[in-house]
Scaffold this motif. Structure first.
Motif, short mmCIF file in Angstrom:
data_model
loop_
_atom_site.label_atom_id
_atom_site.label_comp_id
_atom_site.label_asym_id
_atom_site.label_seq_id
_atom_site.Cartn_x
_atom_site.Cartn_y
_atom_site.Cartn_z
N ALA A 262 0.83 -1.21 0.00
CA ALA A 262 0.00 0.00 0.00
C ALA A 262 0.86 1.25 0.00
O ALA A 262 0.53 2.25 -0.65
N ASP A 263 1.99 1.22 0.72
CA ASP A 263 2.92 2.36 0.73
C ASP A 263 3.59 2.54 -0.62
O ASP A 263 3.76 3.66 -1.10
N THR A 264 3.96 1.42 -1.25
CA THR A 264 4.62 1.51 -2.55
C THR A 264 3.68 2.07 -3.60
O THR A 264 4.08 2.87 -4.45
N VAL A 265 2.42 1.64 -3.55
CA VAL A 265 1.42 2.16 -4.48
C VAL A 265 1.24 3.66 -4.28
O VAL A 265 1.24 4.44 -5.25
N LEU A 266 1.11 4.09 -3.03
CA LEU A 266 0.96 5.51 -2.74
C LEU A 266 2.18 6.30 -3.19
O LEU A 266 2.06 7.40 -3.77
N TRP A 267 3.34 5.73 -2.97
CA TRP A 267 4.60 6.37 -3.39
C TRP A 267 4.59 6.61 -4.90
O TRP A 267 4.92 7.70 -5.38
N SER A 268 4.19 5.60 -5.66
CA SER A 268 4.16 5.74 -7.13
C SER A 268 3.13 6.78 -7.56
O SER A 268 3.37 7.57 -8.49
N ARG A 269 1.99 6.79 -6.92
CA ARG A 269 0.94 7.75 -7.29
C ARG A 269 1.36 9.19 -7.02
O ARG A 269 1.10 10.10 -7.83
N ILE A 270 2.01 9.41 -5.89
CA ILE A 270 2.45 10.78 -5.56
C ILE A 270 3.59 11.20 -6.47
O ILE A 270 3.64 12.35 -6.93
N ALA A 271 4.50 10.29 -6.77
CA ALA A 271 5.59 10.60 -7.69
C ALA A 271 5.02 10.97 -9.07
O ALA A 271 5.49 11.92 -9.72
N GLY A 272 4.00 10.23 -9.50
CA GLY A 272 3.36 10.53 -10.78
C GLY A 272 2.71 11.89 -10.79
O GLY A 272 2.79 12.64 -11.78
N ARG A 273 2.07 12.25 -9.70
CA ARG A 273 1.41 13.56 -9.61
C ARG A 273 2.44 14.70 -9.55
O ARG A 273 2.21 15.77 -10.11
N LEU A 274 3.55 14.45 -8.87
CA LEU A 274 4.62 15.46 -8.84
C LEU A 274 5.15 15.71 -10.26
O LEU A 274 5.35 16.86 -10.67
N ALA A 275 5.34 14.63 -11.01
CA ALA A 275 5.82 14.77 -12.39
C ALA A 275 4.82 15.55 -13.23
O ALA A 275 5.20 16.42 -14.03
N SER A 276 3.54 15.24 -13.04
CA SER A 276 2.49 15.95 -13.79
C SER A 276 2.47 17.43 -13.46
O SER A 276 2.37 18.29 -14.34
N LEU A 277 2.58 17.75 -12.17
CA LEU A 277 2.59 19.16 -11.74
C LEU A 277 3.80 19.91 -12.30
O LEU A 277 3.75 21.14 -12.50
N ARG A 278 4.87 19.18 -12.53
CA ARG A 278 6.09 19.80 -13.06
C ARG A 278 6.13 19.79 -14.59
O ARG A 278 7.13 20.13 -15.20
#
Length: 318
Positions: A262-278
């Motif tokens: 569950a932590d790894t999934v959340l980690w990937s989702r937040i990393a993806g959103r950071l990339a999108s915001l950038r």
């Protein structure tokens, strides 16, 4: 106005109260009960985005058919609660009710209690009685997930087992016995044996449940879980994903807080959103490391362990 015509004196039965209180929850899920393992597996993956081992689902269904509750036991973040709730919902064709345990839980919190002012005015009867989730599930023929059962006391555990054994709930104050009317009323318990400040499960409890152990998945399965649940329209390259799984496996060996899938999934989702915001089209190491600081930094004093794992795998740390 005669007392018998006074609407304040109208007696609403416990069953009617349950239907009225839980109707909105139950109306959100409309599907016939599913008892076929393959069909259940398909829906768990496509609709719930859960990758569940077929053997696990088969064992749960077999236990339900034998009239036995199930104990999911293993480390946090491995999907025990989410998988249990989903299986119970599919099995009953109705949303499962979740009871999160604590050391002060008793029958009044899960079966029902009397509203003090109503009881003072009308007495201890069905009019002043407030049904709680366990009684509601039995009446509605729905499943119950009892989360973190080890956080409850032995008396509470034994009370639950008597209900499960007899498939009935007795409310002495009402002089009523409520019986399960179908096979939908099933129970899944979850437990993390490594958790602190918790009680042991009694022999009486362990004799009556079917125990199914949970553990961290192998890397290739965890990667598949992340891909299944990744929900950002930004590319996550295989090499980056493999590195993230390597990091969490290092932390599971060295850190007190061991991240689950569950932590790894959340980690990937937040990393993806950071990339999108950038404004990026794919996740880079920069986003992975930045996201790690809010997902993997859990315990004060363990940040260095996380940084070391990130540097070892990605060559970069915060």
């Amino acid at each position: 106005m005669g007392e018998e015509n006074n609407p304040d004196n109208a007696m609403e039965s416990v069953e009617e109260k349950v239907v009225n209180i839980y109707s909105e929850i139950m109306s959100k899920y409309k599907r016939k009960p599913i008892r076929n393992v393959n069909k259940m597996m398909e829906i768990l993956k496509t609709e719930y985005k859960l990758l569940v081992d077929k053997k696990l689902v088969t064992l749960v269904v077999a236990a339900f058919l034998a009239g036995r509750p199930v104990l999911f036991e293993g480390p946090p973040g491995t999907g025990k609660t989410e998988i249990g709730e989903a299986i119970l919902t599919l099995w009953a064709g109705k949303p499962a009710l979740v009871i999160p345990c604590s050391e002060n839980y008793d029958e009044y919190r899960v079966i029902g209690d009397f509203h003090p002012l109503m009881a003072f005015k009308y007495g201890f009867n069905e009019k002043s009685f407030i049904p709680r989730p366990l009684l509601a599930a039995l009446i509605l023929d729905a499943g119950v997930l009892v989360d973190e059962i080890r956080r409850s006391n032995e008396e509470f555990q034994n009370m639950l087992l008597d209900i499960i054994d007899k498939r009935r709930i007795i409310v002495p104050e009402l002089r009523k016995i409520f019986y399960a009317k179908g096979e939908g009323f099933q129970v899944i318990f979850t437990s993390n044996p490594e958790d602190y400040a918790q009680s042991e499960l009694s022999d009486a409890f362990l004799r009556r449940v079917v125990r199914i152990p949970f553990n961290y998945p192998p890397p290739e399965v965890e990667i598949e879980i992340i891909r299944l649940r990744y929900d950002v329209d930004v590319e996550l390259e295989p090499k980056i994903l493999e590195g993230m799984v390597q990091v969490v496996n290092l932390l599971r060996q060295k850190a007190a807080y061991k991240p689950g899938p569950a932590d790894t999934v959340l980690w990937s989702r937040i990393a993806g959103r950071l990339a999108s915001l950038r404004g990026k089209q794919q996740v880079t190491v920069s986003e992975v490391v930045d996201a790690a600081t809010i997902v993997l930094y859990k315990r004060v004093g363990e940040e260095e362990i996380v940084d070391e794992a990130l540097e070892k795998v990605f060559g970069l740390h915060p």
